[in-house]
Design an enzyme around this catalytic site. Sequence first.
Site, PDB file in Angstrom:
ATOM      1  N   SER A  34       0.637  -1.216  -0.019  1.00  0.00           N
ATOM      2  CA  SER A  34       0.116  -0.067  -0.013  1.00  0.00           C
ATOM      3  C   SER A  34       0.752   1.048   0.122  1.00  0.00           C
ATOM      4  O   SER A  34       0.280   2.461  -0.304  1.00  0.00           O
ATOM      5  CB  SER A  34      -0.844   0.014   1.085  1.00  0.00           C
ATOM      6  OG  SER A  34      -0.345  -0.065   2.359  1.00  0.00           O
ATOM      7  N   ASP A 341      -2.719   8.581   7.676  1.00  0.00           N
ATOM      8  CA  ASP A 341      -4.052   8.022   7.986  1.00  0.00           C
ATOM      9  C   ASP A 341      -3.660   6.988   9.232  1.00  0.00           C
ATOM     10  O   ASP A 341      -4.710   6.198   9.416  1.00  0.00           O
ATOM     11  CB  ASP A 341      -4.760   7.495   6.887  1.00  0.00           C
ATOM     12  CG  ASP A 341      -3.741   6.202   6.231  1.00  0.00           C
ATOM     13  OD1 ASP A 341      -2.714   5.891   6.761  1.00  0.00           O
ATOM     14  OD2 ASP A 341      -4.210   5.872   5.224  1.00  0.00           O
ATOM     15  N   HIS A 344      -0.355   4.982   6.535  1.00  0.00           N
ATOM     16  CA  HIS A 344       0.627   5.547   5.475  1.00  0.00           C
ATOM     17  C   HIS A 344       1.065   6.880   5.919  1.00  0.00           C
ATOM     18  O   HIS A 344       0.614   7.553   6.859  1.00  0.00           O
ATOM     19  CB  HIS A 344      -0.302   5.413   4.401  1.00  0.00           C
ATOM     20  CG  HIS A 344      -0.878   3.971   4.165  1.00  0.00           C
ATOM     21  ND1 HIS A 344      -2.121   3.618   4.465  1.00  0.00           N
ATOM     22  CD2 HIS A 344      -0.107   2.997   3.707  1.00  0.00           C
ATOM     23  CE1 HIS A 344      -2.387   2.569   4.243  1.00  0.00           C
ATOM     24  NE2 HIS A 344      -1.126   1.907   3.936  1.00  0.00           N
TER      25      HIS A 344
END
Length: 373
Positions: A34, A341, A344
């Site tokens: 991610s 967040d 990340h």
Amino acid sequence: MDLSLVFSLLFLSCLHGVSSDSRYFTSLFTLGDSYIDAGNFVIMAGRMVPPVPVWHDKPPYGMTFFGHPTGRLSDGRIITDFIAEQFGLPLLQASLLNISDVSKGVDFAVGGATAIDVDFYERNKLVQFKLLNNSLSVQLGWLEELKPSICKAKKGCRGCFSKALFFVGEFGVNDYNFVWSAGKTEDEVMSHVPIVVENIVRAVERLINGGAIHVLVPGNPPNGCSPTILTLRSSLNQTGNYDHMGCLSDINRVAMHHNSMLNASIGALRGKYPHARIIFADFYEPIITLLQSPNQSGDVNADALRACCGGGGEYNWNASAVCGMPGATACNDPSTFVSWDGVHYTEATYRYITQGWLHGPFADPPILSAMGH
């Protein structure tokens, strides 16, 4: 957290030579999770039956640069975007978009991807849910399938890959998170490091044997400083497990062990493939450096471990109101935060990391040095 001075000084120091590299790499291909996913998870999740819930396809994701969500897990650009800009390449699109022209690069990374195949975690009951089939070996398979399209205008893939830059990772964070989440001990998590590293090394070798010359391999970030992990662990009585910054020592020890083993393995690969330029990219130290950056009073900021976007709590991460959900809000200035967040990072953080990989000191060798600068 006041990081503006850190970012501004770095930006000014890196202006020299920005335009001189625009034709060195002609393409960029990325495998990972991610941290560099440009939208593949959103696509894969939507194809599941029933669809997997996704929140990073909603505002405020993308607010800083794009002005709308793009599938990237940040407020703006990520590391691979800054790398693409450095070399005059288009920002990568997700491979699952099935775009017609991939000659200048494409992103195979998917959120949640592992170095070990997902059936290992399901078979050993380390997870209690169905995982997306997006592991490193799966992404390599996607790359193999696209090779005819990538190399159609060149004389074989050895020719077209000789001017390409490949990313292999970051991988390992999700592997270790699954084992931690299953309630395993630090020693049990550590026991998975050799196979994770071995799988990464095999992927690098596979790329080199297929014609790749330049391969960048990031290590793990200090996940023990993640607002999400800190929140999930806060209910446990682990007073002695926090370091001087307030990060979880056991999780960071696994990351450091992974990085040490991976770096050593890359060194061995350089001896085996002397024609290749294999770069170890340090994902750990730049984050620690930013977290330790003092505020205007000279003290480490108390908000250093808080997420910019979240639903409240000590670390501004709340499982019932994660970024993108109703009830979650974003800070006014993401560039003053390290974490976006809770998992990340902000665009400003990614810019800082990228410059450290391009110019040093956070890469061995720095990308521009590996090019012969």
